[in-house]
Structure formats: C-alpha cells, structure tokens
Design a protein around this motif. Structure first.
Motif, PDB file in Angstrom:
ATOM      1  N   MET A   1       0.936  -1.219   0.071  1.00 32.62           N
ATOM      2  CA  MET A   1      -0.117  -0.167   0.070  1.00 32.62           C
ATOM      3  C   MET A   1       0.837   1.171  -0.011  1.00 32.62           C
ATOM      4  N   SER A   2       1.454   1.453  -1.121  1.00 31.82           N
ATOM      5  CA  SER A   2       2.316   2.460  -1.124  1.00 31.82           C
ATOM      6  C   SER A   2       1.737   3.857  -1.683  1.00 31.82           C
ATOM      7  N   LEU A   3       0.411   3.776  -2.428  1.00 30.03           N
ATOM      8  CA  LEU A   3      -0.008   4.840  -2.657  1.00 30.03           C
ATOM      9  C   LEU A   3      -0.725   5.651  -1.562  1.00 30.03           C
ATOM     10  N   ILE A   4      -0.496   6.840  -1.324  1.00 27.86           N
ATOM     11  CA  ILE A   4      -1.130   7.941  -0.430  1.00 27.86           C
ATOM     12  C   ILE A   4      -1.807   9.027  -1.158  1.00 27.86           C
ATOM     13  N   PRO A   5      -3.190   8.779  -1.239  1.00 22.14           N
ATOM     14  CA  PRO A   5      -3.877   9.503  -2.339  1.00 22.14           C
ATOM     15  C   PRO A   5      -4.154  10.734  -1.817  1.00 22.14           C
ATOM     16  N   PRO A   6      -4.687  11.746  -2.790  1.00 19.14           N
ATOM     17  CA  PRO A   6      -5.145  13.378  -2.272  1.00 19.14           C
ATOM     18  C   PRO A   6      -6.406  12.794  -1.466  1.00 19.14           C
ATOM     19  N   GLY A   7      -6.320  13.714  -0.123  1.00 22.00           N
ATOM     20  CA  GLY A   7      -7.342  13.478   0.712  1.00 22.00           C
ATOM     21  C   GLY A   7      -6.795  12.990   1.817  1.00 22.00           C
ATOM     22  N   SER A   8      -5.428  12.341   1.994  1.00 22.68           N
ATOM     23  CA  SER A   8      -5.005  11.956   2.831  1.00 22.68           C
ATOM     24  C   SER A   8      -4.252  12.853   3.716  1.00 22.68           C
ATOM     25  N   THR A   9      -3.551  12.450   5.072  1.00 28.42           N
ATOM     26  CA  THR A   9      -2.910  13.592   5.496  1.00 28.42           C
ATOM     27  C   THR A   9      -1.329  13.274   5.645  1.00 28.42           C
ATOM     28  N   VAL A  10      -0.729  14.221   5.580  1.00 29.36           N
ATOM     29  CA  VAL A  10       0.600  14.362   5.326  1.00 29.36           C
ATOM     30  C   VAL A  10       1.139  14.992   6.694  1.00 29.36           C
TER      31      VAL A  10
ATOM     32  N   MET B   1       6.023  25.937   2.237  1.00 31.71           N
ATOM     33  CA  MET B   1       5.848  25.870   0.738  1.00 31.71           C
ATOM     34  C   MET B   1       5.388  24.332   0.480  1.00 31.71           C
ATOM     35  N   PHE B   2       5.728  23.591   1.225  1.00 28.31           N
ATOM     36  CA  PHE B   2       5.367  22.197   0.932  1.00 28.31           C
ATOM     37  C   PHE B   2       3.930  22.040   1.191  1.00 28.31           C
ATOM     38  N   ALA B   3       3.563  22.542   2.311  1.00 31.95           N
ATOM     39  CA  ALA B   3       2.023  22.580   2.769  1.00 31.95           C
ATOM     40  C   ALA B   3       1.095  23.260   1.636  1.00 31.95           C
ATOM     41  N   MET B   4       1.799  24.307   0.925  1.00 33.67           N
ATOM     42  CA  MET B   4       1.159  25.095  -0.201  1.00 33.67           C
ATOM     43  C   MET B   4       0.889  23.987  -1.124  1.00 33.67           C
ATOM     44  N   ALA B   5       1.772  23.466  -1.585  1.00 34.92           N
ATOM     45  CA  ALA B   5       1.810  22.463  -2.557  1.00 34.92           C
ATOM     46  C   ALA B   5       0.917  21.238  -2.165  1.00 34.92           C
ATOM     47  N   ALA B   6       0.963  20.805  -0.988  1.00 33.50           N
ATOM     48  CA  ALA B   6      -0.069  19.562  -0.643  1.00 33.50           C
ATOM     49  C   ALA B   6      -1.464  20.130  -0.733  1.00 33.50           C
ATOM     50  N   ARG B   7      -1.523  21.203  -0.088  1.00 30.32           N
ATOM     51  CA  ARG B   7      -3.002  21.632   0.176  1.00 30.32           C
ATOM     52  C   ARG B   7      -3.661  21.796  -1.347  1.00 30.32           C
ATOM     53  N   ARG B   8      -2.882  22.065  -2.186  1.00 29.50           N
ATOM     54  CA  ARG B   8      -3.197  22.543  -3.919  1.00 29.50           C
ATOM     55  C   ARG B   8      -3.589  21.095  -4.258  1.00 29.50           C
ATOM     56  N   LEU B   9      -2.813  19.985  -4.007  1.00 27.86           N
ATOM     57  CA  LEU B   9      -3.322  18.769  -4.520  1.00 27.86           C
ATOM     58  C   LEU B   9      -4.381  17.943  -3.555  1.00 27.86           C
ATOM     59  N   GLY B  10      -4.876  18.791  -2.566  1.00 30.23           N
ATOM     60  CA  GLY B  10      -6.167  18.081  -1.850  1.00 30.23           C
ATOM     61  C   GLY B  10      -5.665  17.334  -0.860  1.00 30.23           C
ATOM     62  N   TYR B  11      -4.432  17.592  -0.146  1.00 34.31           N
ATOM     63  CA  TYR B  11      -4.156  16.803   1.033  1.00 34.31           C
ATOM     64  C   TYR B  11      -4.258  17.636   2.231  1.00 34.31           C
ATOM     65  N   ARG B  12      -4.443  17.110   3.433  1.00 32.38           N
ATOM     66  CA  ARG B  12      -4.190  17.652   4.788  1.00 32.38           C
ATOM     67  C   ARG B  12      -2.925  17.728   5.043  1.00 32.38           C
ATOM     68  N   VAL B  13      -2.574  18.624   5.862  1.00 31.76           N
ATOM     69  CA  VAL B  13      -1.304  18.774   6.488  1.00 31.76           C
ATOM     70  C   VAL B  13      -1.250  18.994   7.818  1.00 31.76           C
ATOM     71  N   HIS B  14      -0.522  18.370   8.804  1.00 29.34           N
ATOM     72  CA  HIS B  14      -0.200  18.372   9.947  1.00 29.34           C
ATOM     73  C   HIS B  14       1.345  18.758  10.179  1.00 29.34           C
TER      74      HIS B  14
END
Ligand SMILES: Nc1ncnc2c1ncn2[C@@H]1O[C@H](COP(=O)(O)OP(=O)(O)OP(=O)(O)O)[C@@H](O)[C@H]1O
Ligand SMILES: [Mg+2]
Length: 383
Positions: free
Chosen positions: A1-10, A21-34
């Motif tokens: 299970m190596s794919l962590i799809p958009p909607g997941s939390t990084v 800047m990482f969080a900005m990129a992640a948010r743009r792709l629909g990820y949650r960021v902690h």
C-alpha cells in the motif's frame, strides 16, 4: 500500500518556510497537512490544517503526531534517531531514518560519501585534544573547523588561517565533535536537487548556481553556468547518492567547484533546499510538489523550466533595517514574484522571504531579481 492518495494527511516535522511551501503544494493537491514544531504560529503552521507545538524530542507528542497522519516527512532534518524511530512505528516515514542520520551529521555524511567513492574536500575528525594536531597534519591550512551536527547558514564553523588557532577555535565551538576540512579556493558553488519515488524513479532540476554572502545563501540562478560535463557529473552523483540511500523524497546536494576545476560534494540536505525555491515559479513542478508526489507514491512531475533562465534572491532580516520594505516598488516590476514566510520579527540574518524572476537567460534573471531587491530597501545591500 504505497500510494497515499489526495485527501490523505501528510505530517511535516519542522515548522519553517520549507514546510510552508510544501504545505502549499500539498493543499493544492487536496491533501491535509499536520505540522509538529516547538514554536507557535510557525511559517508551516500558518498553512497547515493542524499545528502541534512540541519538542522534536517529546516522544509522546511525536507518537500522537505520527498516529494522526498517513505519511511523515521532514522540512527540518535535525530530529533525533529516537524520534524518527518512534514515528516509524506509527506511520510511513519518508525519507528513511538512515538518510537522516547520515545527512544530519557531517562525519557520517563524509564517511558515507568517501565510502561510495564520491569526491569530498580533505577532512579529519576532531573529538578530543589529541585529535587537533593529527587533524592539522592531515588537512593543513587554510582550513575550516565545523561542528559535526546542527550547523546551518555558516553557524558552528570557524575558519582557521594559522595552525596555532585550531585549539582556541575548538574551544569556541564548545569542544563539540567536529570536522576539520580544507578551505578550498572556490570558482563557484552549485546544487542539484533530485526527487526519488517509491519505485526508484528519479528526476532532477539540473544544477543551480549559488552565491553566498557571509556564509548564507544570497542568490541562486538556474541553470548554472558550468561545463556540460561538470553538470552531468553532479547530476550523476546526486542520483547515485539517492539510490545508495534508497531515498524517497527530495534531496539536495551542495557542490563546490574549485578554481582548478574539481567538483567536490559539500553537503547533503535530505529535503527541499533554499536554492530550489525558484522552482516554485520557474518549473512545471516545484521541488515541494515533487517531495509530496515522491512521499505519497504518486508519479513525479516534469521539472522542466517555463523560461530558459530563473533567479532567486533571499530576503534577510536586514532588508527591514530602513523600515518596512517598499513592496510596491519591487512588485512594480511585473515579472517579479514575492514570497514572504509569515515571520513576525525580522532579525539580521533571518530568512524572511525571497524574490523570483524568470527571463530569457539566467544572467537576465539574475540582474532583474537584484534590481527588484534593491528597489525594496535603501539599506545597504548584502552583496
Ligand atoms: N571547505 C570550504 N572551503 C571553502 N568555502 C567553504 C568551505 N566550507 C564552507 N564554505 C563556505 O561556507 C558556506 C556554508 O558552509 P556549509 O554548507 O558547510 O555550512 P552550513 O552552515 O551547513 O550551511 P547551510 O546548511 O546553510 O548550507 C558554503 O556554502 C561555502 O560558501
Ligand atoms: Mg551548506
């Protein structure tokens, strides 16, 4: 299970501008960021969904942080092996702990590079008084004494012009484990930022040329004006290092090029790098999006540049010396992009933001970004 799809939390360990800047990129792709960092209202925390304030060594906090996310990555590599091991028990951690242990310790790093046949400046270890004379015998003068851990922006290093100064320099560094390194006559410095995915797929941004002022990165220009063979060797070394570490994520190698034409590895950064900030505006895929794609098991994006030249100028706290910088004057140049990191106190030497310009040639981009920075302030320019 190596794919962590958009909607997941990084989860990002560290709270600085790289995480922002990482969080900005992640948010743009629909990820949650902690994010977890010791401070409140950090540059990363301002963008993340959740900001946790804790020491990197608070294993209970690291455990709770890791449990709440799908993958943990780093914007700050000086996290203890224990904390990384704790995170690894509860979440996927990319890059792996071994890469961090090597990259966060100059002696581990140099030994790893030398063992892989990669070129580094002559060096010797200093751990006790008896090592001082032995190290000087191997390395000679001029040289530079650097603490093995926790150095950044030239902190924790002292230039040695005379063998008699070595002992007092080591004293000044707190007699901490250190490395004595030959001080090189540099023609220029370059960096290569690579991204490596879960299946070993690899991509790079090509060599970027870096000018420092007072040991702090000042201006980066892409592509670097170096011979094609030098560029190819630097790219190949970066690829080899990332394969050898089984690295997943983004890694930057800083290189020295000496006046007599030698290419030597300076150091590794197991994360996005200041010299790659220009990729945010200059490339189809930024180093931050590339990190996200790599650690989430997504295909890597194209690193191609949108125009043939790009340049980035750092904005340090000194820019505020004459009062609030004249943002409108810099932005009156319509091709200039301004990035600020949300830090409230502009202390001297503190990285507060940067400017980026794209142009028809790297030299034009450099000239233009310096013009924009001059427009910001009447305080003396750092270069
Ligand atoms: N052996 C050397 N010979 C010549 N110049 C050096 C040497 N070591 C360091 N420098 C100069 O000092 C700068 C900072 O050194 P280094 O990269 O080791 O430090 P750092 O504090 O880890 O910096 P950072 O993490 O911000 O890149 C280098 O980019 C280079 O300009
Ligand atoms: Mg460095």
């Amino acid at each position: 299970m190596s794919l962590i799809p958009p909607g997941s939390t990084v989860g990002v360990l560290g709270g600085g501008q790289l995480g922002r800047m990482f969080a900005m990129a992640a948010r743009r792709l629909g990820y949650r960021v902690h994010t977890l960092a010791p401070d409140h209202d950090t540059p990363t925390g301002q963008i993340a969904d959740v900001e946790i304030n804790a020491s990197y060594e608070d294993l209970d906090a690291v455990r709770a942080f890791a449990r709440a996310v799908d993958v943990v990555t780093f914007e700050f590599e000086n996290v203890s092996a224990d904390a990384v091991a704790e995170a690894e028990k509860h979440a996927i951690v990319r890059p792996n702990g071994r890469s961090l242990v090597i990259a966060q310790h100059r002696l581990n790093e140099k030994s790893f590079l030398a063992a892989n046949g990669l070129p580094v400046a002559p060096f010797a270890t200093v751990r006790c008084d008896a090592d001082l004379a032995a190290a000087m015998k191997v390395v000679g003068c001029p040289s530079v004494l650097k603490t093995a851990t926790s150095g950044y922006d030239g902190k924790g290093q002292i230039r040695i012009g005379n063998a008699d100064d070595l002992s007092s320099a080591w004293e000044a560094l707190g007699r901490r484990e250190a490395v004595l390194e030959a001080f090189l006559d540099l023609a220029c410095e370059i960096s290569v930022i690579g991204a490596r995915g879960v299946g070993g797929e690899w991509s790079h941004f090509g060599p970027i040329e870096n000018a420092h002022a007072r040991h702090i990165l000042d201006v980066s220009v892409s592509p670097a004006a170096v011979p094609a063979a030098t560029a190819a060797t630097a790219v190949d070394i970066t690829h080899r290092v990332m394969d050898a570490l089984d690295f997943v994520g983004v890694l930057c190698i800083e290189f020295f090029i000496t006046r007599d034409g030698r290419l030597l590895v300076n150091e590794l950064a197991p994360r996005p790098h200041n010299s790659g900030h220009l990729t945010f505006d200059a490339c189809r895929t930024s180093q931050f999006e590339q990190q996200l794609r790599a650690v989430c098991g997504l295909p890597l994006g194209s690193p191609d540049m949108l125009l043939p030249g790009a340049a980035m100028a750092n904005l340090l706290g000194e820019i505020w010396d004459g009062g609030e910088p004249d943002w409108a004057a810099a932005l009156a140049l319509p091709d200039v992009k301004l990035h600020l990191y949300g830090k409230s106190s502009p202390r001297p030497g503190r990285k507060m933001g940067h400017l980026t310009v794209l142009a028809a040639t790297p030299a034009d981009a450099r000239a233009r970004v310096l013009e924009a920075r001059r427009a910001l302030s009447r305080a003396p320019s750092p270069i």
